[in-house]
Write an enzyme that holds these catalytic residues in place. Structure first.
Site, short mmCIF file in Angstrom:
data_model
loop_
_atom_site.label_atom_id
_atom_site.label_comp_id
_atom_site.label_asym_id
_atom_site.label_seq_id
_atom_site.Cartn_x
_atom_site.Cartn_y
_atom_site.Cartn_z
N ALA A 51 0.81 -1.22 0.00
CA ALA A 51 0.00 0.00 0.00
C ALA A 51 0.85 1.26 0.00
CB ALA A 51 -0.91 0.01 1.22
N GLU A 147 -15.17 -4.50 -3.76
CA GLU A 147 -14.76 -5.77 -4.37
C GLU A 147 -15.36 -6.96 -3.63
OE1 GLU A 147 -13.72 -7.57 -7.24
OE2 GLU A 147 -12.05 -6.12 -7.23
N ILE A 154 -12.65 -13.45 -5.60
CA ILE A 154 -12.31 -13.21 -7.00
C ILE A 154 -12.23 -11.70 -7.24
CG2 ILE A 154 -12.97 -13.56 -9.40
CD1 ILE A 154 -14.65 -15.95 -8.46
N LYS A 223 -25.36 -9.00 -7.03
CA LYS A 223 -23.99 -9.02 -7.53
C LYS A 223 -23.95 -8.75 -9.04
CE LYS A 223 -22.71 -12.34 -3.94
NZ LYS A 223 -22.40 -13.76 -3.65
#
Length: 453
Positions: A51, A147, A154, A223
């Site tokens: 990061a 995400e 995934i 989703k």
């Protein structure tokens, strides 16, 4: 002019040391929240290196403070007030993993109003309130990353936005609900009916006591809505999705699909057409030799067809504490890298493209054009040709006709695979077929997806 590499690196080291730690406040410390805490603590050094700065959990809101203290110890401030986390000046980014669409909306909007970035694994929240949330984030110039809300382990949102950024996406199709995939796998492998397979999924913890969101296809539709928004730059259109779960699926159809060389999967499909976008979740037949048909148990997979890259496929766990945490922390790393960058450069920024004000229409069910599987109960084995003729009369292209293998307690069945035909035309043909004297019971129909380029 030559410059000593040690001298050239030293100022960079000082600059990195001066970068402030990204301070995280988390709402919820259940399955996903506790996994996020564990992974952050275990892989702290690697995460900071990737990061470019440290990421530290500084505050947690939880209903049960005693339980929360047992998870995070005394290194993290605890509160029972989620809004306190959402608005606290010492929090840079709010991780919302409590779930739900009511209070969670208020917490997220409050965090955005206070200039905080948001990371969430709450697909229902975004599918229902995403337009409002992303508009607020755009106005404040903050990141909303999600995400973990789509395919758990995934990184499909990153794939669509970064890895496939050069492409025009033609379609996205995925097995994006682990519970239903587990149930369908059990129905096929062990010959269970739906109720027995569901009971096994509940006993093993793959299905909730109330599994409605999973087995009715709602979770997958949430989703799929997010996938379509990223693939096509369209607004979130959950209310327009065609959603069919697996509750009415019969074991005989699972067996007949196998006989014909197919497997049944609950598939979410978003496909761009000239007149609009198909946005649908339903059980479909997939060729048994296809990679998607090999996705078993609670695993997930997403396939993308794009103009330059062609077919790509992404596979991983569809559920799990640390599996979801992996996606949540990946979003935190993005926030750490992009914090302070102009809002237009944020990669995981908006759930829809800023310019997509008049999106492609979502095609109605009757206009969806696919091949189909039909199982037709008949009175006698010699009536197979009459069934094929009845479909031909209605201009339904018939590619294969067969008799189902004999099964205890099941009468003669004619199996049909059609060519591509509009759903509206097929519905009319099935209605006419149902009225024929040869037909001995309700006709079962399912769509067939080849998932080819």
């Amino acid at each position: 002019m030559y410059r000593d590499p040690v001298e050239s690196l030293e100022p960079l080291h000082h600059r990195q040391a001066a970068i402030r730690t990204l301070r995280v406040g988390m709402i919820g410390i259940g399955t996903v929240g506790s996994g996020t805490f564990r992974v952050l603590a275990r892989n702290r050094a690697d995460i900071a290196a990737r990061a470019g700065r440290s990421i530290e959990l500084v505050m947690v809101a939880a209903r049960n403070l005693e339980r929360a203290a047992g998870i995070v110890g005394d290194s993290v401030a605890l509160t029972a007030d989620a809004m306190h986390v959402a608005t606290h000046p010492d929090v840079d980014v709010v991780v919302e993993v409590a779930g739900g669409t009511g209070p969670a909306r208020d917490w997220v909007l409050a965090a955005i109003a206070h200039g905080k970035h948001v990371v969430t694994a709450n697909k229902a929240l975004l599918a229902v309130h995403g337009a409002e949330i992303f508009a607020a984030a755009r106005e404040k110039g903050v990141i909303v990353a999600y995400e973990g809300a789509v395919a758990v382990s995934i990184p499909i949102i990153k794939a669509l936005r970064e890895g496939l950024a050069a492409n025009r996406i033609e379609w996205v199709a995925g097995i994006i609900n682990g519970t239903t995939n587990f149930i369908l796998s059990k129905m096929r492998d062990e010959g269970l009916d739906f109720a027995a397979a569901l009971a096994q999924a509940q006993a093993l913890g793959y299905a909730e006591a109330d599994p409605s969101f999973d087995i009715e296809g709602i979770d997958a539709a949430h989703k799929l809505t997010l996938l379509a928004a990223n693939a096509f730059g369209m607004p979130l259109r959950f209310a327009d999705a065609q959603v069919e779960g697996i509750t009415a699926l019969q074991g005989v159809d699972v067996a007949c699909a196998e006989q014909l060389g197919y497997r049944i999967k609950l598939l979410g499909v978003a496909r761009r057409q000239a007149a609009g976008v198909e946005l649908r979740v339903q059980p479909v037949l997939v060729p048994a030799a296809h990679l998607m048909a090999q996705v078993n148990g609670s695993m997930n997979a997403v396939m993308v067809k794009s103009d330059a890259a062609g077919l790509t496929m992404y596979y991983g766990a569809g559920a799990g504490s640390e599996q979801t945490a992996s996606a949540v922390i990946a979003d935190l790393v993005d926030v750490a890298r992009l914090d302070g960058v102009h809002a237009a450069q944020h990669v995981p920024h908006l759930g829809v493209h800023a310019h997509a004000t008049n999106a492609l229409a979502v095609l109605p069910r009757a206009a969806v054009y696919t091949s189909h599987y039909l199982r037709v109960p008949v009175h006698a084995l010699d009536q197979i040709q009459a069934i094929a003729a009845g479909l031909a009369e209605r201009k339904v292209p018939v590619h294969q006709v067969a008799l189902a293998a004999e099964r205890p307690g099941v009468g003669p069945q004619v199996l049909v695979l059609t060519g591509p035909v509009e759903q509206g035309a097929l519905d009319l043909a099935v209605h006419a077929l149902q009225a024929r004297a040869e037909v001995a019971g309700p006709v079962s129909t399912l769509r067939v997806e080849s998932l080819e380029g």
